[in-house]
Scaffold this motif. Structure first.
Motif, PDB file in Angstrom:
ATOM      1  N   ASP A 110      26.092 -17.513  34.001  1.00  0.00           N
ATOM      2  CA  ASP A 110      26.127 -18.903  35.182  1.00  0.00           C
ATOM      3  C   ASP A 110      27.415 -18.527  35.816  1.00  0.00           C
ATOM      4  O   ASP A 110      27.523 -18.539  37.176  1.00  0.00           O
ATOM      5  CB  ASP A 110      26.058 -20.286  34.740  1.00  0.00           C
ATOM      6  CG  ASP A 110      24.548 -20.409  34.211  1.00  0.00           C
ATOM      7  OD1 ASP A 110      23.762 -19.865  34.637  1.00  0.00           O
ATOM      8  OD2 ASP A 110      24.469 -21.547  33.453  1.00  0.00           O
ATOM      9  N   LEU A 111      28.630 -18.197  35.022  1.00  0.00           N
ATOM     10  CA  LEU A 111      29.918 -18.022  35.746  1.00  0.00           C
ATOM     11  C   LEU A 111      29.690 -16.724  36.636  1.00  0.00           C
ATOM     12  O   LEU A 111      30.289 -16.616  37.585  1.00  0.00           O
ATOM     13  CB  LEU A 111      31.005 -17.889  34.610  1.00  0.00           C
ATOM     14  CG  LEU A 111      32.452 -17.905  35.156  1.00  0.00           C
ATOM     15  CD1 LEU A 111      32.671 -19.034  36.058  1.00  0.00           C
ATOM     16  CD2 LEU A 111      33.420 -17.861  34.078  1.00  0.00           C
ATOM     17  N   ALA A 112      29.277 -15.726  36.075  1.00  0.00           N
ATOM     18  CA  ALA A 112      29.068 -14.477  36.799  1.00  0.00           C
ATOM     19  C   ALA A 112      28.357 -14.599  38.020  1.00  0.00           C
ATOM     20  O   ALA A 112      28.504 -13.947  39.009  1.00  0.00           O
ATOM     21  CB  ALA A 112      28.260 -13.351  35.864  1.00  0.00           C
ATOM     22  N   ARG A 113      27.367 -15.450  38.123  1.00  0.00           N
ATOM     23  CA  ARG A 113      26.540 -15.678  39.205  1.00  0.00           C
ATOM     24  C   ARG A 113      27.296 -16.691  40.367  1.00  0.00           C
ATOM     25  O   ARG A 113      26.972 -16.162  41.448  1.00  0.00           O
ATOM     26  CB  ARG A 113      25.195 -16.561  38.963  1.00  0.00           C
ATOM     27  CG  ARG A 113      23.996 -16.075  38.254  1.00  0.00           C
ATOM     28  CD  ARG A 113      23.010 -16.907  37.735  1.00  0.00           C
ATOM     29  NE  ARG A 113      21.968 -16.154  37.131  1.00  0.00           N
ATOM     30  CZ  ARG A 113      20.623 -16.739  36.629  1.00  0.00           C
ATOM     31  NH1 ARG A 113      20.861 -18.119  36.423  1.00  0.00           N
ATOM     32  NH2 ARG A 113      19.813 -16.224  35.900  1.00  0.00           N
ATOM     33  N   LEU A 114      28.084 -17.279  40.081  1.00  0.00           N
ATOM     34  CA  LEU A 114      29.090 -17.841  40.987  1.00  0.00           C
ATOM     35  C   LEU A 114      30.114 -16.780  41.491  1.00  0.00           C
ATOM     36  O   LEU A 114      30.601 -17.104  42.529  1.00  0.00           O
ATOM     37  CB  LEU A 114      29.896 -18.993  40.011  1.00  0.00           C
ATOM     38  CG  LEU A 114      29.254 -20.205  39.824  1.00  0.00           C
ATOM     39  CD1 LEU A 114      30.102 -21.130  39.099  1.00  0.00           C
ATOM     40  CD2 LEU A 114      28.770 -21.049  41.234  1.00  0.00           C
ATOM     41  N   ASN A 115      30.398 -15.778  40.831  1.00  0.00           N
ATOM     42  CA  ASN A 115      31.321 -14.726  41.235  1.00  0.00           C
ATOM     43  C   ASN A 115      30.716 -13.403  41.152  1.00  0.00           C
ATOM     44  O   ASN A 115      31.031 -12.646  40.466  1.00  0.00           O
ATOM     45  CB  ASN A 115      32.505 -14.987  40.207  1.00  0.00           C
ATOM     46  CG  ASN A 115      33.246 -16.155  40.118  1.00  0.00           C
ATOM     47  OD1 ASN A 115      34.076 -16.607  41.110  1.00  0.00           O
ATOM     48  ND2 ASN A 115      32.905 -17.008  39.537  1.00  0.00           N
ATOM     49  N   PRO A 116      29.987 -13.113  42.026  1.00  0.00           N
ATOM     50  CA  PRO A 116      29.120 -11.688  42.104  1.00  0.00           C
ATOM     51  C   PRO A 116      30.135 -10.540  42.326  1.00  0.00           C
ATOM     52  O   PRO A 116      31.222 -10.998  43.308  1.00  0.00           O
ATOM     53  CB  PRO A 116      28.294 -11.879  43.295  1.00  0.00           C
ATOM     54  CG  PRO A 116      28.592 -12.926  44.018  1.00  0.00           C
ATOM     55  CD  PRO A 116      29.256 -14.001  42.935  1.00  0.00           C
ATOM     56  N   GLY A 117      30.076  -9.691  41.581  1.00  0.00           N
ATOM     57  CA  GLY A 117      31.119  -8.447  41.933  1.00  0.00           C
ATOM     58  C   GLY A 117      32.350  -8.409  41.018  1.00  0.00           C
ATOM     59  O   GLY A 117      33.311  -7.555  41.109  1.00  0.00           O
ATOM     60  N   VAL A 118      32.529  -9.677  40.075  1.00  0.00           N
ATOM     61  CA  VAL A 118      33.890  -9.663  39.517  1.00  0.00           C
ATOM     62  C   VAL A 118      33.260  -9.459  38.177  1.00  0.00           C
ATOM     63  O   VAL A 118      32.393  -9.463  37.566  1.00  0.00           O
ATOM     64  CB  VAL A 118      34.026 -11.238  39.362  1.00  0.00           C
ATOM     65  CG1 VAL A 118      35.409 -11.167  38.412  1.00  0.00           C
ATOM     66  CG2 VAL A 118      34.579 -11.843  40.761  1.00  0.00           C
ATOM     67  N   SER A 119      34.344  -8.542  37.582  1.00  0.00           N
ATOM     68  CA  SER A 119      34.098  -7.882  36.219  1.00  0.00           C
ATOM     69  C   SER A 119      34.389  -8.671  35.144  1.00  0.00           C
ATOM     70  O   SER A 119      34.842 -10.026  35.355  1.00  0.00           O
ATOM     71  CB  SER A 119      35.108  -6.863  35.927  1.00  0.00           C
ATOM     72  OG  SER A 119      35.326  -6.221  34.890  1.00  0.00           O
ATOM     73  N   ARG A 120      33.434  -8.314  34.085  1.00  0.00           N
ATOM     74  CA  ARG A 120      33.581  -9.434  32.967  1.00  0.00           C
ATOM     75  C   ARG A 120      34.949  -9.499  32.171  1.00  0.00           C
ATOM     76  O   ARG A 120      35.202 -10.326  31.438  1.00  0.00           O
ATOM     77  CB  ARG A 120      32.522  -9.042  31.796  1.00  0.00           C
ATOM     78  CG  ARG A 120      30.936  -9.276  32.310  1.00  0.00           C
ATOM     79  CD  ARG A 120      30.140  -8.816  31.369  1.00  0.00           C
ATOM     80  NE  ARG A 120      28.713  -8.827  31.775  1.00  0.00           N
ATOM     81  CZ  ARG A 120      28.037  -9.950  31.486  1.00  0.00           C
ATOM     82  NH1 ARG A 120      28.631 -10.923  30.746  1.00  0.00           N
ATOM     83  NH2 ARG A 120      26.708 -10.345  32.089  1.00  0.00           N
TER      84      ARG A 120
END
Length: 578
Positions: free
Chosen positions: A49-59
């Motif tokens: 869910d956090l990755a969806r909020l921040n597309p393109g941001v590396s893990r």
């Protein structure tokens, strides 16, 4: 009475401000050692869910990356206590961003603690400086900036930078009083991208092994003579037709002044590096007669190394024919292919350079795609159309190239339906600057993009794309070459903006940036080689907005072939392919 005095002292020492937290999401700066997983856990979110909020941001984002997280205080009431020592008095030319960075807090924390900021930042205001909710290093967040010009609207700025009303207002509280000419807006944080993880689709790039990168190697014993020929005065300006070739929101005087400031900054920065530069300034008055008079009365031009200007390409070409100095034309012109001289430097890439850039990428990545070429049918685009088609037909394993032109001004949807291949990828190449052809092409393709794989290519992203929704371009993975692109990942960009503002009390316009980069690049090249022609043509350099990669054409003129290749993504971001 004594009790009243004590109460008054207490109120002076401690004042309580109660603020309702209304924003659902806030920005967060990644700290050392943090990952998306650890941050998500802290906010009771799944990593997905956090990755969806921040597309393109590396893990595993790098230290200082700004991401979006849920506001823990959303819907709650927070009490901020300030003491007498928390006051800060606003100085002239300060901004909310600068004040927040000075104290290691966010703009949001500053505005929450100071409700009066809803009416804008004013000189002399006494601000409460709260304790930061998250410890962050000072001056680590940089922003994409935009200076408001005539005809700008909030809507056009949102479309240009793909941001929301909430984003703009959060970073620029003064916007609530309306958009004003000359305002400098913070648009969004500069996000530093890391290497993508395995879940991200791999981008195909053109091999760049053969690319020669220009290396700055200043010969400090080499003295350079430079002349700037610009229209500093407007008293004798009678020909207003030529002004149409520039942005209508700027007068020629503003353009000349801004360009001069940028060029002067380039010269000063090279002098600070130890380069010996003798510079002279001449007023062209936007008159070829005046230019001719300057050439006749100043024999020193023949011992000058570089002449920057005049601004209009035809006038610059006139100067190149009358002197031995290198003459640099600052701006591109559609008719520049017709004007040549052995000492003439054309800093703006021409249409052939755009064409070659796109074709090289297509040929390097071609894997049997079905290719459609869309053209407006106008006489002036036919040469370019068939040059492109003939080159595409030389691609390895090419099957067919289909050309589609409008009938009675429009392209029928059925034409696309019969020519698109539903079983393979389709490349659609638009060769037109015409509005109707562009809009009908994109509108037709977006209807097929959900079920057919389509990539859209064009030779540029001009005014014909002004009313096209970027979300459609993202779905079509729109790819195009451009002479100017602001790469916000480069720390030098922010450094340049700040240096210019410190020196000139204002951020640079696009004309000031142009003045800096064309002058700096040309002088560095001349100072880095004993043989001037070799210096000008050795390797590619990248400055603020532009690339420079000069070569000599068949007539001996220097042509800049430096271009960016940009691709839109479905998440509305853009990627520099090359």
């Amino acid at each position: 009475m004594k009790q009243i005095k004590i109460l008054t002292l207490v109120l002076l020492f401690f004042s309580v401000i109660t603020i309702a937290q209304e924003k659902k999401y806030v920005s967060y700066e990644v700290q050392k050692g943090e990952t998306l997983k650890s941050i998500a856990k802290n906010y009771n979110l799944s990593t997905k869910d956090l990755a969806r909020l921040n597309p393109g941001v590396s893990r595993k984002p790098v230290l200082g990356t700004v991401i979006i997280v849920p506001n823990k205080n959303y819907g709650k009431t927070t009490t901020v206590v300030k003491t007498e020592g928390d006051f800060y008095k606003v100085k002239p030319q300060e901004t909310l961003y600068g004040i927040s960075k000075k104290h290691g807090i966010t703009v949001e924390e500053l505005t929450v603690a100071n409700p009066a900021l809803k009416d804008g930042l004013k000189i002399g205001m006494e601000l409460t400086i709260p304790k930061p909710s998250v410890t962050q290093a000072k001056d680590t967040v940089n922003y994409v900036l935009h200076k408001v010009i005539k005809d700008d609207t909030v809507f056009s700025i949102k479309k240009q930078y793909e941001v929301t009303d909430e984003d703009l207002l959060q970073l620029n509280p003064s916007l609530k009083d309306g958009l004003k000419l000359g305002m400098l807006l913070k648009i969004k944080p500069v996000v530093i991208k890391e290497e993508s993880d395995n879940t991200t689709e791999e981008m195909t790039e053109i091999p760049t092994d053969s690319l020669v990168v220009f290396q700055e190697n200043l010969n400090l014993s080499k003295k350079l003579k430079v002349a700037l020929i610009l229209p500093y005065q407007l008293s004798k300006l009678n020909d207003s037709i030529a002004l149409k070739s520039f942005d209508k929101s700027n007068s020629l005087l503003n353009i000349a002044t801004d360009f001069h400031l940028g060029a002067q900054m380039a010269i000063d920065s090279l002098k600070e590096k130890g380069l010996d530069i003798d510079v002279s300034y001449f007023d062209s008055e936007k008159s070829n007669q005046k230019i001719q008079s300057l050439l006749n009365n100043n024999q020193n031009f023949n011992t000058t190394d570089l002449i920057v200007g005049p601004l209009f390409l035809k006038s610059a070409h006139l100067v190149s024919k009358k002197t031995n100095a290198y003459v640099l034309a600052p701006f591109q012109s559609k008719k520049q292919d017709e004007l040549n001289a052995p000492n003439f430097i054309k800093s703006g890439p021409n249409s052939i350079a755009h064409q070659n850039k796109l074709l090289a990428h297509m040929e390097a990545t071609y894997k049997g795609e079905n290719i459609l070429v869309i053209n407006d049918g106008k006489e002036e685009t036919q040469t370019q159309l068939w040059q492109m088609v003939n080159k595409i037909k030389t691609f390895d394993s090419i099957q067919t190239v289909t050309v589609i032109k409008p009938e009675k001004g429009y392209i029928n949807r059925d034409k696309f339906l019969t020519k698109l291949d539903s079983l393979s990828n389709n490349w659609v190449v638009l060769i037109s600057d015409e509005n109707v052809t562009t809009s009908t092409t994109v509108n037709n393709l977006k209807g097929f993009a959900e079920r057919i794989q389509i990539n859209l290519f064009a030779l540029n992203k001009g005014k014909n794309f002004k009313n096209i929704d970027n979300s459609f371009l993202g779905k079509l993975k729109f790819t195009y070459p451009t002479a100017e692109f602001l790469n916000t990942e480069k720390p030098e960009i922010t450094q340049f903006y700040n240096s210019f503002k410190q020196k000139n009390a204002a951020f640079p316009s696009k004309y000031a940036i142009r003045g800096f980069e064309v002058t700096y690049d040309a002088l560095v090249r001349l100072a880095s080689s004993e043989i001037n022609d070799e210096g000008l043509t050795t390797g590619q350099s990248e400055r603020i907005f532009s690339k420079f990669n000069y070569s000599k054409n068949t007539f001996g003129s220097f042509e800049n072939e430096g271009l960016f290749l940009i691709q839109y993504n479905e998440d509305l971001t853009t990627t520099i392919i090359e």
